[in-house]
Motif scaffolding. Structure first.
Motif, mmCIF file in Angstrom:
data_model
loop_
_atom_site.group_PDB
_atom_site.id
_atom_site.type_symbol
_atom_site.label_atom_id
_atom_site.label_comp_id
_atom_site.label_asym_id
_atom_site.label_seq_id
_atom_site.Cartn_x
_atom_site.Cartn_y
_atom_site.Cartn_z
ATOM 1 N N ARG A 203 1.053 -0.963 -0.095
ATOM 2 C CA ARG A 203 -0.418 0.130 -0.130
ATOM 3 C C ARG A 203 0.697 0.822 0.058
ATOM 4 O O ARG A 203 2.071 1.275 0.977
ATOM 5 C CB ARG A 203 -1.169 -0.149 1.154
ATOM 6 N N PHE A 204 0.467 2.629 -0.499
ATOM 7 C CA PHE A 204 1.022 4.058 -0.714
ATOM 8 C C PHE A 204 0.353 4.179 -0.733
ATOM 9 O O PHE A 204 -0.263 4.403 -1.767
ATOM 10 C CB PHE A 204 2.762 3.286 -1.920
ATOM 11 N N LYS A 205 1.165 5.765 -0.933
ATOM 12 C CA LYS A 205 0.300 7.103 -1.523
ATOM 13 C C LYS A 205 0.861 7.429 -2.691
ATOM 14 O O LYS A 205 2.428 7.884 -2.508
ATOM 15 C CB LYS A 205 0.990 7.858 -0.426
ATOM 16 N N LEU A 206 0.559 7.432 -4.349
ATOM 17 C CA LEU A 206 1.258 8.189 -5.173
ATOM 18 C C LEU A 206 1.712 9.521 -5.139
ATOM 19 O O LEU A 206 3.326 9.733 -5.595
ATOM 20 C CB LEU A 206 -0.139 8.107 -6.434
ATOM 21 N N HIS A 207 0.849 10.017 -4.255
ATOM 22 C CA HIS A 207 1.875 11.790 -3.833
ATOM 23 C C HIS A 207 3.109 11.926 -3.278
ATOM 24 O O HIS A 207 4.430 12.257 -3.736
ATOM 25 C CB HIS A 207 0.900 12.534 -3.205
ATOM 26 N N ASP A 208 3.434 10.385 -2.508
ATOM 27 C CA ASP A 208 4.801 10.627 -1.856
ATOM 28 C C ASP A 208 5.636 9.589 -2.643
ATOM 29 O O ASP A 208 6.743 10.183 -2.877
ATOM 30 C CB ASP A 208 4.112 8.995 -0.897
ATOM 31 N N LEU A 209 5.726 9.552 -3.584
ATOM 32 C CA LEU A 209 6.068 8.762 -4.534
ATOM 33 C C LEU A 209 5.957 9.391 -5.866
ATOM 34 O O LEU A 209 7.657 9.206 -6.397
ATOM 35 C CB LEU A 209 5.809 6.972 -4.966
ATOM 36 N N LEU A 210 6.011 10.320 -6.110
ATOM 37 C CA LEU A 210 5.770 11.205 -6.788
ATOM 38 C C LEU A 210 7.544 11.612 -6.971
ATOM 39 O O LEU A 210 7.602 12.653 -6.858
ATOM 40 C CB LEU A 210 4.857 12.076 -6.838
ATOM 41 N N LYS A 211 8.149 11.431 -8.077
ATOM 42 C CA LYS A 211 9.298 11.827 -7.700
ATOM 43 C C LYS A 211 10.119 11.579 -9.355
ATOM 44 O O LYS A 211 10.067 10.866 -9.829
ATOM 45 C CB LYS A 211 10.587 10.684 -7.344
ATOM 46 N N PRO A 212 10.252 13.273 -9.685
ATOM 47 C CA PRO A 212 10.641 13.115 -11.381
ATOM 48 C C PRO A 212 11.611 12.400 -11.476
ATOM 49 O O PRO A 212 12.619 12.392 -10.904
ATOM 50 C CB PRO A 212 11.132 14.803 -11.891
ATOM 51 N N ASP A 213 12.267 11.918 -12.241
ATOM 52 C CA ASP A 213 13.180 11.844 -13.493
ATOM 53 C C ASP A 213 14.573 13.308 -13.461
ATOM 54 O O ASP A 213 14.035 14.790 -13.092
ATOM 55 C CB ASP A 213 13.325 11.672 -14.792
ATOM 56 N N PRO A 214 15.578 13.750 -13.273
ATOM 57 C CA PRO A 214 16.603 14.341 -12.912
ATOM 58 C C PRO A 214 15.877 15.076 -14.320
ATOM 59 O O PRO A 214 16.250 14.571 -15.600
ATOM 60 C CB PRO A 214 18.141 13.971 -12.902
ATOM 61 N N PRO A 215 16.497 16.402 -14.357
ATOM 62 C CA PRO A 215 16.821 16.925 -15.717
ATOM 63 C C PRO A 215 17.502 16.516 -16.712
ATOM 64 O O PRO A 215 19.144 16.233 -16.075
ATOM 65 C CB PRO A 215 17.277 18.376 -14.656
ATOM 66 N N GLU A 216 17.926 16.995 -17.614
ATOM 67 C CA GLU A 216 18.707 16.749 -18.905
ATOM 68 C C GLU A 216 18.891 17.974 -19.524
ATOM 69 O O GLU A 216 19.382 19.208 -19.300
ATOM 70 C CB GLU A 216 17.560 15.846 -19.556
ATOM 71 N N SER A 217 20.613 17.390 -20.137
ATOM 72 C CA SER A 217 21.250 18.317 -20.750
ATOM 73 C C SER A 217 21.765 19.353 -20.225
ATOM 74 O O SER A 217 21.449 20.429 -20.638
ATOM 75 C CB SER A 217 20.609 19.050 -22.306
ATOM 76 N N VAL A 218 21.988 19.379 -18.875
ATOM 77 C CA VAL A 218 22.696 19.700 -18.533
ATOM 78 C C VAL A 218 23.921 20.916 -18.302
ATOM 79 O O VAL A 218 24.523 20.164 -18.805
ATOM 80 C CB VAL A 218 22.907 20.212 -16.852
ATOM 81 N N LEU A 219 24.306 22.261 -18.469
ATOM 82 C CA LEU A 219 24.999 22.402 -19.052
ATOM 83 C C LEU A 219 26.152 23.911 -17.899
ATOM 84 O O LEU A 219 24.708 25.167 -17.638
ATOM 85 C CB LEU A 219 25.176 23.267 -20.679
ATOM 86 N N VAL A 220 26.638 23.925 -18.228
ATOM 87 C CA VAL A 220 27.427 25.188 -17.427
ATOM 88 C C VAL A 220 28.289 25.677 -18.107
ATOM 89 O O VAL A 220 29.668 25.808 -18.557
ATOM 90 C CB VAL A 220 28.186 24.591 -16.035
ATOM 91 N N LYS A 221 28.724 27.256 -18.448
ATOM 92 C CA LYS A 221 29.245 28.000 -18.971
ATOM 93 C C LYS A 221 29.122 29.380 -18.776
ATOM 94 O O LYS A 221 28.746 29.767 -17.549
ATOM 95 C CB LYS A 221 28.494 28.472 -20.220
ATOM 96 N N GLU A 222 31.216 29.739 -19.099
ATOM 97 C CA GLU A 222 31.403 30.708 -18.258
ATOM 98 C C GLU A 222 30.659 31.778 -18.946
ATOM 99 O O GLU A 222 30.206 31.898 -20.384
ATOM 100 C CB GLU A 222 33.134 31.289 -18.709
ATOM 101 N N ILE A 223 30.696 33.427 -18.849
ATOM 102 C CA ILE A 223 30.441 34.172 -19.572
ATOM 103 C C ILE A 223 31.388 35.688 -19.740
ATOM 104 O O ILE A 223 31.915 35.467 -18.673
ATOM 105 C CB ILE A 223 29.057 35.240 -18.101
ATOM 106 N N GLU A 224 31.267 35.365 -20.314
ATOM 107 C CA GLU A 224 32.692 36.455 -20.920
ATOM 108 C C GLU A 224 32.678 37.473 -20.355
ATOM 109 O O GLU A 224 32.086 38.224 -20.535
ATOM 110 C CB GLU A 224 33.016 36.269 -22.628
ATOM 111 N N GLY A 225 33.695 38.099 -19.964
ATOM 112 C CA GLY A 225 34.330 39.195 -19.282
ATOM 113 C C GLY A 225 33.666 39.181 -17.526
ATOM 114 O O GLY A 225 33.745 40.989 -17.398
#
Ligand SMILES: *[C@@H]1O[C@H](CO)[C@@H](O)[C@H](O)[C@H]1NC(C)=O
Ligand SMILES: *[C@@H]1O[C@H](CO)[C@@H](O)[C@H](O)[C@H]1NC(C)=O
Ligand SMILES: *[C@@H]1O[C@H](CO)[C@@H](O)[C@H](O)[C@H]1NC(C)=O
Length: 405
Positions: A203-225
């Motif tokens: 027995r379980f609660k769907l609300h408690d189990l709702l867990k998205p997959d991790p975000p995708e295509s993560v990018l970290v970039k410098e900002i020139e200047g």
């Protein structure tokens, strides 16, 4: 049980046939043997570590009978009962194989394959809810049965049970469009093998189990200047519907590579600018997601660590008064104010301010130095003039003294 019996049975059957036909030719009683081949009763299942009894066919048999395992008279620990049945005592894995019984004159009476295992035990069930329209439940067995099994799984949707579609090899089942509004859900999985069947209820609660997959295509970039800024961007998890009805909130955490302490930013968008990176340092960055509305739901896993260094000026540090005009990026205004480490994000007090200060200092020093040098020069000139004057006085005095009176 048809499913269960299929494994290897065909192979064994073919092998038995050829053995029988060979023997049959030798004894030229083909028809009798073909009939006995068809009497092979397939697979017999028994419990490990118990006494397993094998009967030499159902029909009337002529006693005494002789038992063979894999065509060899070497048998594991056993007894033969007065009616010709073979009892394997405390049978273990090595007792598995093809058992055949023969009459006195070496005629094969019966043959079967023995497989040993355990009846199913309770299952340990866990369910994943990656979005509002999907539930996947997987399970692991508490008892290793050593036997093929079938599973029947269903989820109670309100009053009725709807099937949870089973993938036997992956040991999971899926329900599409579960009744998310129900407070409690019940999953029932029945495992069945040749030795029995066991039903596990979770027995379980769907609300408690709702867990998205991790975000995708993560990018970290410098900002020139900008030696203290990093631009982080990502995409919604592909299993999450891109719909206004299902907003996600994202948490971004970052720290210089050798620091223990994370800084955090929350965002409803798909990108954010870190304004207080440590200049010249490699930074670790991660992102995770959660349903924005459903506060009982869970955060996704963090995305894998990404490493990035803010922009660094490797060329001559020429002061650029017009830096503000060429801003390559305007920071988004909607990053939430609930950041765990409050920061001042005013670019006027950032690096550009420092540059101005340096220029001011340099100019100031130039002015001071010039003043000092001019003063020294003036003093020196006056001294020289005075010296000149005294010299002239002296010479004139000498001239006067030497003048004939
Ligand atoms: C198996 O058979 C042996 C000999 O007949 C007997 O002593 C033993 O108790 C039996 N074991 C079980 C588990 O039935
Ligand atoms: C599986 O369970 C459902 C619901 O309990 C039942 O209606 C169905 O007959 C079962 N199927 C099998 C193959 O046991
Ligand atoms: C929900 O997640 C499942 C499993 O990842 C996926 O197959 C399905 O397409 C997702 N639903 C939506 C609406 O994205």
């Amino acid at each position: 049980m048809n499913h269960i019996n299929t494994d290897n049975a065909d192979t064994w059957y073919v092998r038995l046939c050829s053995v029988q036909i060979l023997q049959a030719r030798q004894q030229s009683a083909l028809i009798f043997y073909v009939m006995s081949v068809f009497a092979v009763s397939g697979v017999h299942y028994g419990r490990l570590e118990s006494n397993v009894t094998l009967a030499c066919g159902k029909s009337q048999i002529r006693l005494p009978v002789v038992w063979h395992l894999n065509h060899s008279p070497m048998l594991p620990w056993h007894q033969v009962t007065s009616d010709g049945r073979l009892v394997l005592l405390h049978a273990n894995h090595s007792a598995q194989g093809i058992y055949s019984c023969y009459d006195n004159s070496g005629v094969l009476l019966h043959s079967m394959k023995l497989r040993l295992g355990h009846p199913p035990g309770l299952l340990s069930i866990s369910c994943q809810v990656p979005n509002h329209t999907h539930v996947r439940c997987s399970w692991v067995e508490s008892v290793k049965t050593f036997l093929p099994a079938k599973y029947n799984a269903s989820l109670r949707n309100g009053q009725e049970w709807s099937p949870c579609i089973v993938d036997v090899t992956q040991k999971h089942c899926d329900v599409d469009h579960p009744a998310f509004w129900q407070p409690i859900h019940t999953l029932r999985i029945t495992e069945t093998n040749a030795l029995g069947s066991t039903t596990t209820i979770a027995r379980f609660k769907l609300h408690d189990l709702l867990k998205p997959d991790p975000p995708e295509s993560v990018l970290v970039k410098e900002i020139e200047g900008y030696p203290k800024k990093l631009l982080v961007s990502w995409k919604f998890p592909s299993s999450w519907p891109l719909h206004d009805a299902f907003p996600l909130v994202f948490q971004i955490r970052y720290r210089p590579q050798d620091s223990m302490y994370w800084s955090e930013i929350y965002s409803l968008e798909s990108s954010v600018v870190i304004l207080d990176a440590l200049a010249g340092h490699l930074h670790q960055v991660q992102v995770r997601a959660r349903d924005e509305v459903d506060t009982e739901s869970q955060w996704s896993e963090w995305t894998p660590l990404l490493l990035s260094r803010p922009w660094e000026d490797y060329t001559t540090p020429e002061p650029n008064e017009e830096l503000d005009i060429y801003l390559p990026f305007t920071p988004p205004t909607n990053s939430k104010p609930e950041a765990s480490t409050p920061k001042s994000h005013d670019p006027k007090h950032g690096d550009e301010g420092n540059l101005g200060l340096v220029i001011l200092l340099v100019l100031f020093s130039v002015v001071i130095l010039t003043t000092i040098f001019s003063l020294i020069f003036v003093v020196w000139m006056r001294q020289r003039r005075r010296d000149h004057a005294t010299k002239q006085e002296l010479t004139s005095m000498v001239k006067m003294k030497s003048m004939p009176i």
